[in-house]
Scaffold this motif. Structure first.
Motif, PDB file in Angstrom:
ATOM      1  N   LYS A 502       0.830  -1.200   0.000  1.00 13.06           N
ATOM      2  CA  LYS A 502       0.000   0.000   0.000  1.00 13.06           C
ATOM      3  C   LYS A 502       0.870   1.258   0.000  1.00 13.06           C
ATOM      4  O   LYS A 502       0.628   2.205  -0.768  1.00 13.06           O
ATOM      5  N   THR A 503       1.900   1.279   0.831  1.00 11.59           N
ATOM      6  CA  THR A 503       2.794   2.431   0.906  1.00 11.59           C
ATOM      7  C   THR A 503       3.502   2.661  -0.427  1.00 11.59           C
ATOM      8  O   THR A 503       3.618   3.797  -0.906  1.00 11.59           O
ATOM      9  N   LEU A 504       3.945   1.569  -1.047  1.00  9.25           N
ATOM     10  CA  LEU A 504       4.636   1.659  -2.332  1.00  9.25           C
ATOM     11  C   LEU A 504       3.691   2.172  -3.414  1.00  9.25           C
ATOM     12  O   LEU A 504       4.073   3.011  -4.249  1.00  9.25           O
ATOM     13  N   ASN A 505       2.460   1.675  -3.413  1.00 12.63           N
ATOM     14  CA  ASN A 505       1.469   2.141  -4.391  1.00 12.63           C
ATOM     15  C   ASN A 505       1.189   3.630  -4.238  1.00 12.63           C
ATOM     16  O   ASN A 505       1.059   4.364  -5.236  1.00 12.63           O
ATOM     17  N   GLU A 506       1.081   4.093  -3.007  1.00 10.11           N
ATOM     18  CA  GLU A 506       0.836   5.515  -2.761  1.00 10.11           C
ATOM     19  C   GLU A 506       2.019   6.355  -3.235  1.00 10.11           C
ATOM     20  O   GLU A 506       1.843   7.435  -3.819  1.00 10.11           O
ATOM     21  N   LEU A 507       3.221   5.861  -2.992  1.00 17.76           N
ATOM     22  CA  LEU A 507       4.419   6.567  -3.437  1.00 17.76           C
ATOM     23  C   LEU A 507       4.443   6.658  -4.960  1.00 17.76           C
ATOM     24  O   LEU A 507       4.770   7.707  -5.529  1.00 17.76           O
ATOM     25  N   TYR A 508       4.071   5.579  -5.630  1.00 22.29           N
ATOM     26  CA  TYR A 508       4.035   5.566  -7.095  1.00 22.29           C
ATOM     27  C   TYR A 508       3.063   6.614  -7.634  1.00 22.29           C
ATOM     28  O   TYR A 508       3.356   7.327  -8.590  1.00 22.29           O
ATOM     29  N   ARG A 509       1.909   6.720  -7.026  1.00 25.01           N
ATOM     30  CA  ARG A 509       0.899   7.673  -7.512  1.00 25.01           C
ATOM     31  C   ARG A 509       1.331   9.116  -7.303  1.00 25.01           C
ATOM     32  O   ARG A 509       0.995   9.990  -8.113  1.00 25.01           O
ATOM     33  N   THR A 510       2.047   9.385  -6.221  1.00 26.58           N
ATOM     34  CA  THR A 510       2.357  10.773  -5.869  1.00 26.58           C
ATOM     35  C   THR A 510       3.680  11.266  -6.442  1.00 26.58           C
ATOM     36  O   THR A 510       3.865  12.482  -6.586  1.00 26.58           O
ATOM     37  N   GLU A 511       4.597  10.357  -6.762  1.00 28.45           N
ATOM     38  CA  GLU A 511       5.916  10.766  -7.255  1.00 28.45           C
ATOM     39  C   GLU A 511       5.906  10.806  -8.783  1.00 28.45           C
ATOM     40  O   GLU A 511       5.988   9.784  -9.450  1.00 28.45           O
ATOM     41  N   LYS A 512       5.818  12.004  -9.332  1.00 25.80           N
ATOM     42  CA  LYS A 512       5.735  12.163 -10.776  1.00 25.80           C
ATOM     43  C   LYS A 512       6.958  11.628 -11.513  1.00 25.80           C
ATOM     44  O   LYS A 512       6.870  11.250 -12.686  1.00 25.80           O
ATOM     45  N   ALA A 513       8.094  11.602 -10.844  1.00 34.52           N
ATOM     46  CA  ALA A 513       9.314  11.108 -11.485  1.00 34.52           C
ATOM     47  C   ALA A 513       9.175   9.661 -11.935  1.00 34.52           C
ATOM     48  O   ALA A 513       9.910   9.214 -12.821  1.00 34.52           O
ATOM     49  N   LEU A 514       8.232   8.928 -11.363  1.00 38.00           N
ATOM     50  CA  LEU A 514       8.062   7.514 -11.695  1.00 38.00           C
ATOM     51  C   LEU A 514       7.171   7.292 -12.914  1.00 38.00           C
ATOM     52  O   LEU A 514       7.007   6.149 -13.342  1.00 38.00           O
ATOM     53  N   TRP A 515       6.611   8.373 -13.482  1.00 36.23           N
ATOM     54  CA  TRP A 515       5.750   8.152 -14.652  1.00 36.23           C
ATOM     55  C   TRP A 515       5.618   9.357 -15.589  1.00 36.23           C
ATOM     56  O   TRP A 515       5.156   9.225 -16.721  1.00 36.23           O
ATOM     57  N   GLU A 516       6.076  10.529 -15.184  1.00 32.31           N
ATOM     58  CA  GLU A 516       5.800  11.737 -15.958  1.00 32.31           C
ATOM     59  C   GLU A 516       6.482  11.745 -17.321  1.00 32.31           C
ATOM     60  O   GLU A 516       5.925  12.229 -18.308  1.00 32.31           O
ATOM     61  N   LEU A 517       7.698  11.222 -17.413  1.00 34.40           N
ATOM     62  CA  LEU A 517       8.444  11.207 -18.679  1.00 34.40           C
ATOM     63  C   LEU A 517       8.526   9.809 -19.274  1.00 34.40           C
ATOM     64  O   LEU A 517       9.346   9.555 -20.154  1.00 34.40           O
ATOM     65  N   GLU A 518       7.667   8.923 -18.799  1.00 33.56           N
ATOM     66  CA  GLU A 518       7.728   7.541 -19.269  1.00 33.56           C
ATOM     67  C   GLU A 518       7.493   7.474 -20.781  1.00 33.56           C
ATOM     68  O   GLU A 518       6.705   8.224 -21.342  1.00 33.56           O
ATOM     69  N   GLY A 519       8.206   6.567 -21.423  1.00 36.70           N
ATOM     70  CA  GLY A 519       8.146   6.468 -22.872  1.00 36.70           C
ATOM     71  C   GLY A 519       9.309   7.173 -23.531  1.00 36.70           C
ATOM     72  O   GLY A 519       9.493   7.097 -24.746  1.00 36.70           O
ATOM     73  N   SER A 520      10.125   7.857 -22.731  1.00 35.77           N
ATOM     74  CA  SER A 520      11.312   8.550 -23.229  1.00 35.77           C
ATOM     75  C   SER A 520      12.498   8.163 -22.354  1.00 35.77           C
ATOM     76  O   SER A 520      12.352   7.955 -21.139  1.00 35.77           O
ATOM     77  N   TYR A 521      13.677   8.087 -22.970  1.00 28.57           N
ATOM     78  CA  TYR A 521      14.868   7.766 -22.180  1.00 28.57           C
ATOM     79  C   TYR A 521      15.186   8.861 -21.168  1.00 28.57           C
ATOM     80  O   TYR A 521      15.991   8.651 -20.250  1.00 28.57           O
ATOM     81  N   ASP A 522      14.545  10.018 -21.300  1.00 28.17           N
ATOM     82  CA  ASP A 522      14.738  11.076 -20.309  1.00 28.17           C
ATOM     83  C   ASP A 522      14.225  10.661 -18.934  1.00 28.17           C
ATOM     84  O   ASP A 522      14.587  11.284 -17.931  1.00 28.17           O
TER      85      ASP A 522
END
Length: 644
Positions: A502-522
């Motif tokens: 649960k804690t990990l899932n919440e961290l994933y949702r709130t931390e944009k670094a884990l999905w904001e640039l996904e699809g790019s090597y950036d």
């Protein structure tokens, strides 16, 4: 005049069905209530000698014959049956044999082991999920978190008498649980009608019918609506490649190859004991695409996961003999073009819907634009990542340093498709052990590594999927006919594991670094993927702004590493935001590592470093606290300037 208009409309629907362009063919074929209260029944059986409508309303006798239209579709209008009656078609097949067959377009079936269709009129629902639908249309789902909880509807939880939950029950309990755990979507294994629970729903007979085992269509509609009100998406598995072999269902419907290939080797599916659809046949394309759109639209689904795509793409995927295509290769062109057509039709009607492929090869581009030669899916399950990573975590740590590439190889191809990282039902059955049981070592070490594995999945580029029960580390394999081992949560270790997930899932949702640039090597920088000796992997996930990044450190050995060096991009201080070995998660640490000050000593490509303690079999997530992001230069660029 009214009858003439109806006939013109019927002729148009009939023609589109025959040419593979009727994507709402369930409105024409099957059973439909007429304005005068009677019913019309239509079934496609082009080579049948005769077809009768039979059911409990006429004692299953052949007293109501259908009339064959020029198209090979049989039709009858009758006042005999009533809402709720059971029915089938009795067919005198091409060779004169008479057999009872299901209605392929039926929307309800009696409870198994019975296989008759139930005459049922679906009512138009007044949906109350407009906020969700509007938000979904405005959202770029590629740049949003996607964390899927995979569920087998009838074995998530059972009542005390061991009967499975219906969707009315799941609405009350599953939705609050998924929301509490922080998942973004629920994905159900197939919900369509199937005669054998042991098939888990992957051998279908009713492509338009919710299995009566799970409740009524209206109950499932209400479930989806309730999910949307809680900001939870709903996905469903769908199987357009092959179908159940039971002879009273689709196989050789009129006595000749109807839904299946004429070539016996291409028609039979030895691996799964089923029959393959002839995906090049226009009528089959109308049938299947109509099914997909029906589920998406009638139930307001947010996406479909297409099962067993490799079986549709390659003639040699199955066991046994196979015939090369006209070019001498193994490509199944009918399947290839059908999947492109499916995605084109769905995306034209519903661009916001997720189309997901379960596909295990690398010979065909699965995700991306159809115009580029891809199949047009939004996401592909990364089966290679799943297989490699699970092999690695099952391994004795003594051997991991020699097999570190199993953990890191996915970095080489992670942007070649839009991936979902699955830890799915397939990996916790048939003697493969549960995810928790796969982990090396004693029970404490197993939980440590499970937390490590989930941290790697959440921080690795790609969307996420976890099978039910794995979130708390259920030890027993999944059993399709039993509820999950909820009693496990009375154990402190399992309860702590659930809290960690649960804690990990919440961290994933709130931390944009884990999905904001996904699809790019950036989105990712590798700090050190070559530390075989200590078997520690470190990398960075990045968001749009310079200060928005997370450092990931994974220790894959049961040895604590003190004063471990981690390269960092900027001068300043760094704080630990997750330590998988904290006591609250089932570990032994009672205090996190202190905030670390960077040292102006280069490490690999980084001009600075921090030193920290990495717990045995643990993972750390570290964020910048106060850093100076101006004028970053790597150790390599400094060296190049010095040489010049």
């Amino acid at each position: 005049m009214v009858e003439k208009k109806q006939e013109i409309k019927a002729l148009a629907a009939e023609e589109r069905f025959l040419t593979g362009e009727n994507f709402y063919s369930q409105h024409f074929l099957g059973a439909h209530k007429l304005t005068n209260g009677n019913f019309v029944f239509r079934v496609w059986a082009p080579n049948a000698q005769q077809v009768w409508l039979v059911g409990d309303f006429n004692d299953w006798e052949d007293t109501i014959p259908l009339v064959k239209r020029e198209s090979g579709i049989w039709e009858v209008k009758t006042a005999k049956p009533h809402e709720g009656d059971l029915y089938k078609f009795k067919i005198r097949q091409a060779n004169g044999r008479e057999i009872f067959k299901i209605d392929p377009f039926a929307i309800r079936f009696e409870k198994r082991p019975g296989s008759a269709a139930v005459l049922h009129t679906l009512q138009e629902k007044k949906w109350k999920d407009g906020l969700w639908q509007g938000r979904k249309k405005r959202t770029n789902y590629f740049k949003r978190p996607l964390n899927i909880y995979e569920v087998h509807a009838s074995s998530w939880k059972h009542h005390e008498d061991n009967t499975p939950y219906t969707f009315s029950d799941l609405t009350k309990e599953l939705i609050p649980y998924v929301k509490e755990m922080g998942y973004t979507h629920i994905e159900f294994m197939p919900l369509m009608e199937h005669p054998l629970g042991k098939s888990w729903g992957y051998q279908l007979v009713g492509y338009f019918a919710l299995s009566s085992y799970y409740g009524t269509p209206e109950e499932f509609q209400d479930f989806v609506e309730a999910c949307h009100k809680e900001n939870i998406g709903v996905l469903v598995d769908w199987v357009p490649g092959h179908f159940c072999i039971n002879e009273d269902t689709l196989p050789y419907y009129d006595g000749t190859p109807t839904f299946e290939y004429e070539d016996l080797d291409r028609a039979r599916n030895i691996r799964w004991g089923s029959i393959n659809f002839d995906l090049g046949k226009p009528q089959v394309q109308s049938f299947l695409i109509s099914s997909a759109l029906f589920w998406l639209e009638f139930y307001h689904l947010d996406g479909i996961r297409v099962d067993a795509v490799s079986n549709m793409l390659y003639r040699d995927y199955d066991e046994g003999p196979w015939t090369p295509n006209h070019e001498g290769g193994n490509r199944n062109f009918e399947g290839y073009y059908f999947l492109q057509k499916l995605n084109a039709v769905v995306k034209l009607a519903h661009p916001e819907v997720l189309m997901i492929a379960e596909e295990s090869s690398s010979d065909t581009k699965i995700t991306g634009m159809i115009e580029s030669g891809a199949l047009g899916f939004d996401y592909k399950w990364n089966m290679g990542w799943m297989n490699d990573v699970l092999r690695f975590y099952e391994m004795d740590p003594i051997y991991r340093r020699h097999n570190f590439n199993l953990l890191t190889f996915s970095f080489m191809y992670m942007m070649s498709e839009n991936y979902i990282l699955p830890l799915s039902h397939d990996e916790v059955v048939h003697g493969k052990k549960s995810l928790m049981h796969k982990m090396w070592g004693d029970r404490y070490k197993q939980f440590s590594q499970l937390r490590n594995l989930y941290t790697y999945m959440i921080t690795h580029p790609g969307k996420k999927l976890l099978f039910m029960g794995s979130e708390w580390g259920q030890f027993l394999e999944w059993k399709y006919d039993h509820g999950l081992e909820w009693v496990d949560l009375n154990d402190d270790m399992n309860h702590s594991m659930q809290h960690f997930t649960k804690t990990l899932n919440e961290l994933y949702r709130t931390e944009k670094a884990l999905w904001e640039l996904e699809g790019s090597y950036d989105t990712i920088e590798i700090i050190d993927a070559d530390n075989n000796e200590e078997t520690i992997l470190s990398f960075i996930r990045r968001g749009k702004t310079k200060k928005d990044f997370i450092i990931v450190v994974l220790n894959l050995t049961p040895v604590e590493r003190k004063d471990f060096v981690v390269g960092v991009p900027y001068k300043g201080t760094y704080k630990e935001i997750l330590n998988t070995e904290m006591k609250e998660f089932g570990g032994t640490w009672v205090k996190s590592n202190d905030v670390k000050e960077s040292i102006a000593v280069p490490f690999k490509d980084y001009p600075y470093q921090i030193q920290t303690i990495v717990p045995a079999l643990g993972a750390l997530l570290i964020k910048p606290a106060e850093v100076n992001t101006r004028g970053r230069s790597s150790s390599k660029s400094k060296k190049a300037k010095a040489e010049n």
